[in-house]
Design a protein around this motif. Structure first.
Motif, PDB file in Angstrom:
ATOM      1  N   GLU A  10       0.835  -1.196   0.000  1.00 19.14           N
ATOM      2  CA  GLU A  10       0.000   0.000   0.000  1.00 19.14           C
ATOM      3  C   GLU A  10       0.873   1.250   0.000  1.00 19.14           C
ATOM      4  O   GLU A  10       1.996   1.246   0.500  1.00 19.14           O
ATOM      5  N   ARG A  11       0.334   2.308  -0.551  1.00 26.52           N
ATOM      6  CA  ARG A  11       1.026   3.596  -0.570  1.00 26.52           C
ATOM      7  C   ARG A  11       0.526   4.471   0.572  1.00 26.52           C
ATOM      8  O   ARG A  11      -0.621   4.376   0.990  1.00 26.52           O
ATOM      9  N   GLN A  12       1.408   5.332   1.033  1.00 24.67           N
ATOM     10  CA  GLN A  12       1.031   6.273   2.090  1.00 24.67           C
ATOM     11  C   GLN A  12       1.575   7.648   1.725  1.00 24.67           C
ATOM     12  O   GLN A  12       2.771   7.798   1.470  1.00 24.67           O
ATOM     13  N   PHE A  13       0.688   8.641   1.707  1.00 24.17           N
ATOM     14  CA  PHE A  13       1.083   9.989   1.346  1.00 24.17           C
ATOM     15  C   PHE A  13       0.750  10.968   2.464  1.00 24.17           C
ATOM     16  O   PHE A  13      -0.239  10.812   3.176  1.00 24.17           O
ATOM     17  N   LYS A  14       1.580  11.995   2.574  1.00 21.08           N
ATOM     18  CA  LYS A  14       1.353  13.085   3.518  1.00 21.08           C
ATOM     19  C   LYS A  14       0.861  14.301   2.747  1.00 21.08           C
ATOM     20  O   LYS A  14       1.578  14.850   1.907  1.00 21.08           O
ATOM     21  N   PHE A  15      -0.385  14.700   3.014  1.00 18.73           N
ATOM     22  CA  PHE A  15      -0.996  15.870   2.386  1.00 18.73           C
ATOM     23  C   PHE A  15      -1.128  16.970   3.434  1.00 18.73           C
ATOM     24  O   PHE A  15      -1.521  16.710   4.566  1.00 18.73           O
ATOM     25  N   LEU A  16      -0.853  18.209   3.031  1.00 16.03           N
ATOM     26  CA  LEU A  16      -1.028  19.360   3.912  1.00 16.03           C
ATOM     27  C   LEU A  16      -2.098  20.284   3.367  1.00 16.03           C
ATOM     28  O   LEU A  16      -2.139  20.565   2.162  1.00 16.03           O
ATOM     29  N   LEU A  17      -2.969  20.775   4.262  1.00 13.78           N
ATOM     30  CA  LEU A  17      -3.943  21.808   3.929  1.00 13.78           C
ATOM     31  C   LEU A  17      -3.451  23.121   4.520  1.00 13.78           C
ATOM     32  O   LEU A  17      -3.268  23.227   5.736  1.00 13.78           O
ATOM     33  N   VAL A  18      -3.208  24.120   3.664  1.00 15.73           N
ATOM     34  CA  VAL A  18      -2.733  25.411   4.151  1.00 15.73           C
ATOM     35  C   VAL A  18      -3.619  26.515   3.596  1.00 15.73           C
ATOM     36  O   VAL A  18      -4.320  26.338   2.593  1.00 15.73           O
ATOM     37  N   GLY A  19      -3.571  27.674   4.261  1.00 18.91           N
ATOM     38  CA  GLY A  19      -4.386  28.805   3.823  1.00 18.91           C
ATOM     39  C   GLY A  19      -4.773  29.671   5.008  1.00 18.91           C
ATOM     40  O   GLY A  19      -4.408  29.383   6.153  1.00 18.91           O
ATOM     41  N   GLY A  20      -5.520  30.714   4.730  1.00 16.40           N
ATOM     42  CA  GLY A  20      -5.896  31.670   5.763  1.00 16.40           C
ATOM     43  C   GLY A  20      -6.967  31.164   6.712  1.00 16.40           C
ATOM     44  O   GLY A  20      -7.457  30.039   6.605  1.00 16.40           O
ATOM     45  N   GLU A  21      -7.347  32.046   7.622  1.00 16.76           N
ATOM     46  CA  GLU A  21      -8.336  31.716   8.647  1.00 16.76           C
ATOM     47  C   GLU A  21      -9.731  31.602   8.045  1.00 16.76           C
ATOM     48  O   GLU A  21     -10.122  32.393   7.183  1.00 16.76           O
ATOM     49  N   ALA A  22     -10.471  30.588   8.487  1.00 12.27           N
ATOM     50  CA  ALA A  22     -11.884  30.407   8.134  1.00 12.27           C
ATOM     51  C   ALA A  22     -12.128  30.147   6.646  1.00 12.27           C
ATOM     52  O   ALA A  22     -13.216  30.420   6.138  1.00 12.27           O
ATOM     53  N   VAL A  23     -11.141  29.594   5.947  1.00 14.09           N
ATOM     54  CA  VAL A  23     -11.361  29.262   4.531  1.00 14.09           C
ATOM     55  C   VAL A  23     -11.994  27.878   4.367  1.00 14.09           C
ATOM     56  O   VAL A  23     -12.443  27.519   3.278  1.00 14.09           O
ATOM     57  N   GLY A  24     -12.002  27.090   5.451  1.00 14.60           N
ATOM     58  CA  GLY A  24     -12.657  25.791   5.397  1.00 14.60           C
ATOM     59  C   GLY A  24     -11.722  24.593   5.330  1.00 14.60           C
ATOM     60  O   GLY A  24     -12.138  23.512   4.909  1.00 14.60           O
ATOM     61  N   LYS A  25     -10.484  24.757   5.770  1.00 12.92           N
ATOM     62  CA  LYS A  25      -9.527  23.638   5.722  1.00 12.92           C
ATOM     63  C   LYS A  25      -9.991  22.466   6.578  1.00 12.92           C
ATOM     64  O   LYS A  25      -9.977  21.310   6.136  1.00 12.92           O
ATOM     65  N   THR A  26     -10.401  22.758   7.806  1.00  9.43           N
ATOM     66  CA  THR A  26     -10.859  21.687   8.697  1.00  9.43           C
ATOM     67  C   THR A  26     -12.135  21.055   8.172  1.00  9.43           C
ATOM     68  O   THR A  26     -12.322  19.832   8.270  1.00  9.43           O
ATOM     69  N   ASP A  80       8.497  24.659   9.122  1.00 11.17           N
ATOM     70  CA  ASP A  80       9.434  23.783   8.420  1.00 11.17           C
ATOM     71  C   ASP A  80       9.186  22.324   8.773  1.00 11.17           C
ATOM     72  O   ASP A  80       9.241  21.440   7.907  1.00 11.17           O
ATOM     73  N   ASN A  81       8.916  22.063  10.050  1.00  9.29           N
ATOM     74  CA  ASN A  81       8.668  20.694  10.506  1.00  9.29           C
ATOM     75  C   ASN A  81       7.371  20.147   9.921  1.00  9.29           C
ATOM     76  O   ASN A  81       7.285  18.966   9.573  1.00  9.29           O
ATOM     77  N   TYR A  82       6.358  21.002   9.822  1.00  5.47           N
ATOM     78  CA  TYR A  82       5.092  20.562   9.246  1.00  5.47           C
ATOM     79  C   TYR A  82       5.263  20.187   7.772  1.00  5.47           C
ATOM     80  O   TYR A  82       4.705  19.203   7.292  1.00  5.47           O
ATOM     81  N   PHE A  83       6.051  20.987   7.045  1.00 10.69           N
ATOM     82  CA  PHE A  83       6.251  20.749   5.617  1.00 10.69           C
ATOM     83  C   PHE A  83       7.125  19.531   5.322  1.00 10.69           C
ATOM     84  O   PHE A  83       7.033  18.949   4.241  1.00 10.69           O
ATOM     85  N   TYR A  84       7.964  19.161   6.279  1.00 10.00           N
ATOM     86  CA  TYR A  84       8.942  18.090   6.029  1.00 10.00           C
ATOM     87  C   TYR A  84       8.253  16.785   5.604  1.00 10.00           C
ATOM     88  O   TYR A  84       7.334  16.317   6.264  1.00 10.00           O
ATOM     89  N   GLU A 105      -0.261  34.043  -1.571  1.00  8.39           N
ATOM     90  CA  GLU A 105       1.070  34.463  -2.028  1.00  8.39           C
ATOM     91  C   GLU A 105       2.102  34.230  -0.918  1.00  8.39           C
ATOM     92  O   GLU A 105       3.219  33.778  -1.180  1.00  8.39           O
ATOM     93  N   GLU A 106       1.726  34.554   0.314  1.00 13.92           N
ATOM     94  CA  GLU A 106       2.642  34.369   1.444  1.00 13.92           C
ATOM     95  C   GLU A 106       2.895  32.891   1.717  1.00 13.92           C
ATOM     96  O   GLU A 106       4.010  32.496   2.041  1.00 13.92           O
ATOM     97  N   TRP A 107       1.849  32.088   1.572  1.00 14.72           N
ATOM     98  CA  TRP A 107       2.028  30.656   1.754  1.00 14.72           C
ATOM     99  C   TRP A 107       2.939  30.081   0.667  1.00 14.72           C
ATOM    100  O   TRP A 107       3.761  29.200   0.922  1.00 14.72           O
ATOM    101  N   MET A 108       2.809  30.594  -0.545  1.00 16.84           N
ATOM    102  CA  MET A 108       3.652  30.129  -1.635  1.00 16.84           C
ATOM    103  C   MET A 108       5.115  30.471  -1.370  1.00 16.84           C
ATOM    104  O   MET A 108       6.020  29.663  -1.617  1.00 16.84           O
ATOM    105  N   LYS A 109       5.358  31.686  -0.878  1.00 18.98           N
ATOM    106  CA  LYS A 109       6.730  32.083  -0.537  1.00 18.98           C
ATOM    107  C   LYS A 109       7.311  31.161   0.530  1.00 18.98           C
ATOM    108  O   LYS A 109       8.489  30.779   0.470  1.00 18.98           O
ATOM    109  N   ALA A 110       6.481  30.799   1.513  1.00 17.53           N
ATOM    110  CA  ALA A 110       6.940  29.919   2.579  1.00 17.53           C
ATOM    111  C   ALA A 110       7.309  28.545   2.041  1.00 17.53           C
ATOM    112  O   ALA A 110       8.327  27.951   2.442  1.00 17.53           O
ATOM    113  N   VAL A 111       6.504  28.030   1.125  1.00 15.97           N
ATOM    114  CA  VAL A 111       6.782  26.715   0.532  1.00 15.97           C
ATOM    115  C   VAL A 111       8.096  26.741  -0.236  1.00 15.97           C
ATOM    116  O   VAL A 111       8.945  25.843  -0.090  1.00 15.97           O
ATOM    117  N   HIS A 112       8.291  27.762  -1.038  1.00 16.53           N
ATOM    118  CA  HIS A 112       9.529  27.851  -1.824  1.00 16.53           C
ATOM    119  C   HIS A 112      10.749  28.037  -0.920  1.00 16.53           C
ATOM    120  O   HIS A 112      11.837  27.529  -1.228  1.00 16.53           O
TER     121      HIS A 112
END
Length: 225
Positions: A10-26, A80-84, A105-112
């Motif tokens: 089986e495969r196992q992947f780590k997905f992250l949900l990022v974005g601003g407050e109250a956008v509906g990630k949870t 950084d630890n979350y993205f690892y 845009e800020e989240w994109m800068k953080a990822v890069h």
């Protein structure tokens, strides 16, 4: 054993949900993993974890570790630890909130910044949420598509409230990671039946003579394929 594979093939992947407050990630995480929607907003502090096993075409089993990253983490020391080890990062915004889109845009800068030393970037996806509020959309579709194109992102539109395209979004991203492209018929089988609540007018605002003697206030559910 590689980080994206577990016992039994089986495969196992780590997905992250990022974005601003109250956008509906949870809400997206809950809809995907538990098929439920919580109307009460509760801010995620730090990170919440979810787990979901899906099956891709060819009976390929995939387990997705879904990390719901709190919006305040953007300026935190743990980012950084979350993205690892992430295989996919899902950028979520609210189509009725222009600030939530600009915030990406800020989240994109953080990822890069985090992955600037890496040879391989994780899969990056742009997720527009709250598709059930299309009538209140303020972020134009062309802006969404341009941002996705400029940043080499896959593009998805969902509604955590109705469940529309939630499962399909994760299926597509997991499939792309494995080089699997879902056919149109396979995509259709993933899509759930969407239930839209129709609230009838309050009968107190209608003349009594216009109502049948057994009329009561109620709501109905309409099923949209």
């Amino acid at each position: 054993m590689s980080s994206d594979q577990c016992s039994g093939g089986e495969r196992q992947f780590k997905f992250l949900l990022v974005g601003g407050e109250a956008v509906g990630k949870t809400c997206i995480a809950l809809r995907f993993t538990q098929d439920k929607f919580d109307k009460l907003y509760k801010q995620t502090v730090g990170v919440d974890f979810f787990l979901k096993r899906i099956v891709l075409p060819g009976s390929l089993s995939v387990t997705i570790q879904l990390w719901d990253i709190g919006s305040q983490s953007l300026s935190g020391e743990m980012l950084d630890n979350y993205f690892y080890g992430a295989h996919a990062i899902l950028f979520v915004y609210d189509i009725t909130n222009t600030e939530s889109f600009a915030n990406l845009e800020e989240w994109m800068k953080a990822v890069h910044h985090v992955f600037k030393e890496e040879c391989i970037m994780p899969h990056i996806a742009l997720i527009s949420n709250k598709g059930d509020l299309e009538h209140s959309r303020v972020v134009k579709i062309d802006k969404h598509l341009k941002f996705a194109l400029d940043n080499a992102m896959s593009s998805h539109s969902v509604s955590a409230k109705t469940g529309e395209s939630i499962a399909l979004c994760f299926q597509k991203i997991a499939g792309e990671l494995l080089g699997i492209r879902l056919t149109r018929s396979e995509q259709e089988t993933v899509q759930p039946v969407v239930k839209a609540e129709i609230v009838q007018n309050d009968p107190t605002h209608v003349q009594a003579s216009a109502l049948p003697s057994n009329a009561t206030s109620k709501s109905a559910v309409c099923v949209v394929q």
